[in-house]
Design an enzyme around this catalytic site. Structure first.
Site, PDB file in Angstrom:
ATOM      1  N   SER A 128       0.837  -1.198   0.000  1.00 56.88           N
ATOM      2  CA  SER A 128       0.000   0.000   0.000  1.00 56.88           C
ATOM      3  C   SER A 128       0.872   1.248   0.000  1.00 56.88           C
ATOM      4  CB  SER A 128      -0.854  -0.021   1.269  1.00 56.88           C
ATOM      5  OG  SER A 128      -1.378   1.250   1.531  1.00 56.88           O
ATOM      6  N   TYR A 153      -2.103  -1.325  10.903  1.00 56.64           N
ATOM      7  CA  TYR A 153      -2.324  -1.857   9.552  1.00 56.64           C
ATOM      8  C   TYR A 153      -1.173  -1.455   8.631  1.00 56.64           C
ATOM      9  CZ  TYR A 153      -3.644  -1.506   4.692  1.00 56.64           C
ATOM     10  OH  TYR A 153      -3.597  -1.566   3.322  1.00 56.64           O
ATOM     11  N   LYS A 157       2.140  -3.631   6.603  1.00 55.80           N
ATOM     12  CA  LYS A 157       2.586  -3.594   5.192  1.00 55.80           C
ATOM     13  C   LYS A 157       4.096  -3.340   5.128  1.00 55.80           C
ATOM     14  CE  LYS A 157      -1.310  -4.540   3.321  1.00 55.80           C
ATOM     15  NZ  LYS A 157      -1.510  -5.881   2.781  1.00 55.80           N
TER      16      LYS A 157
END
Ligand code: UFG
Length: 342
Positions: A128, A153, A157
């Site tokens: 992302s 979150y 990544k």
């Protein structure tokens, strides 16, 4: 090199996963889905069959479960992996960090172990633009330094990218590709698959379409005092089918890259404000959006969009859809969704 055309798609019933399954079939590959259905629904499988004209092999399984995954690998002879399965709700990750770390990192580790065991070279990972944090320089290239994660979150990544990089450093046969998505929106033009998210949506476009549908009362625009052209945040919205196609191109051209992991930004290359998104939706669908201006949201980056030159050149890829297309398709999906869920 791809040993055969059978591609494991983890999270293949999810938003980007399901569109990628369609794109894989259209390009002569044989996707096999592994999904827990925790954030999707079984009707997506029926709709994939309608769109592609074939029953897509499906396993209801969790990628964190090594025993389950090993049994699947024993049965199927995979040629490559596209790994989507992960939790992705930023707010939820702040409330339940361990859930995010164990799931998003645990599933990756299981899959890397299996790649090692089966000497599977081709591995595409969903990353992302969150890994760039709040970038100083825009548009963002793949060389833009990684930033500080704004949430657990986002941190998963960054950590997953590091794990893949470290694993590749000692396994020269491994050929991973990291795809850094900007803001995937829209839905398949046929209106049969799209974003399903459970509960109250956190992202702009599903909240907007649900407001127009009457499921939500009003869309709150999070702040209009940013230093952008109309004061609202700038993002790079990209049609989910364009994102899906980039995965297929990654599989196609994976052997041509000179170092691994190879990294690509997947965006449209355009920066649009929240108000521009609303206006585009209103114009293309001839509808009014009930919105109001509210407070800034914590953790929001003011402005980010992608430089897409590298992806265009090395993946032989270009976005096909405009922002207006994405808004048209997002609405077509929302309109039908209720009837699909029955
Ligand atoms: N927004 C609103 N109202 C809403 C929802 C969003 O005004 O109800 C605004 C946000 O403030 C932001 C823009 O719309 O300016 C886009 O917000 P989204 O939540 O749709 O997307 P984000 O850019 O915040 O998040 C996306 C992905 C994340 C990823 C992040 C990286 O959804 O997974 O980009 O920057 F981590």
């Amino acid at each position: 090199m791809l040993k055969n055309k059978k591609i494991l798609v983890t999270g293949g019933c999810g938003f980007i996963g399901s569109h990628t399954v369609v794109s894989l079939v259209e390009n002569g590959y044989d996707p096999v889905i592994v999904d827990t259905l925790e954030n999707s629904e079984r009707f997506i499988l029926d709709h994939l069959e309608k769109i592609t004209g074939r029953k897509i092999p499906f396993y209801e399984a969790n990628c964190c479960n090594e025993t389950q995954m090993l049994a699947i690998f024993e049965k199927e002879n995979f040629g490559g992996i596209i790994h989507f399965a992960a939790y992705k709700a930023v707010g939820e990750s702040v409330a339940f960090p361990l859930k995010y770390y164990s799931n998003n990192i645990g599933s990756l580790i299981v899959l890397l172990k299996l790649c090692e065991q089966y000497k599977l070279t081709d591995f595409i990972f969903s990353s992302s633009c969150t890994v760039y944090g709040s970038p100083e320089q825009i548009p963002v290239t793949e060389e833009t330094p990684m930033g500080k994660a704004e949430s657990p979150y986002g941190n998963t990544k960054i950590i997953c990218e590091q794990i893949i990089t470290e694993f590749t450093a000692v396994n020269a046969w491994f050929k991973p590709v990291l795809l850094r998505y900007f803001n995937p929106v829209g839905a398949h033009p046929g209106g049969l698959i799209g974003e399903l998210g459970k509960g109250v949506p956190m992202n702009l476009v599903p909240y907007l379409t649900q407001t127009v549908k009457g499921i939500r009362e009003v869309l709150t625009v999070f702040g209009n005092d940013y230093s952008t052209k109309d004061g609202t945040c700038v993002r790079d919205y990209i049609h989910v089918c364009d994102i899906a196609n980039a995965h297929v191109q990654s599989i196609k051209y994976i052997d041509e890259f000179t170092h691994y992991p190879e990294i690509f930004n997947l965006g449209s290359g355009n920066g649009n404000t929240v108000l521009e998104v609303i206006k585009t939706f209103e114009e293309i669908n001839n509808l009014k959006v009930n919105y109001r201006i509210g407070q800034r949201r914590n953790g929001d980056v003011e402005k980010i969009f992608a430089n897409t030159e590298k992806a265009e050149k090395k993946l032989h890829w270009k976005c096909q859809y405009t922002l207006a297309d994405t808004m048209k398709h997002a609405w077509a999906w929302e309109k039908n969704l209720e009837q699909f869920k029955k």
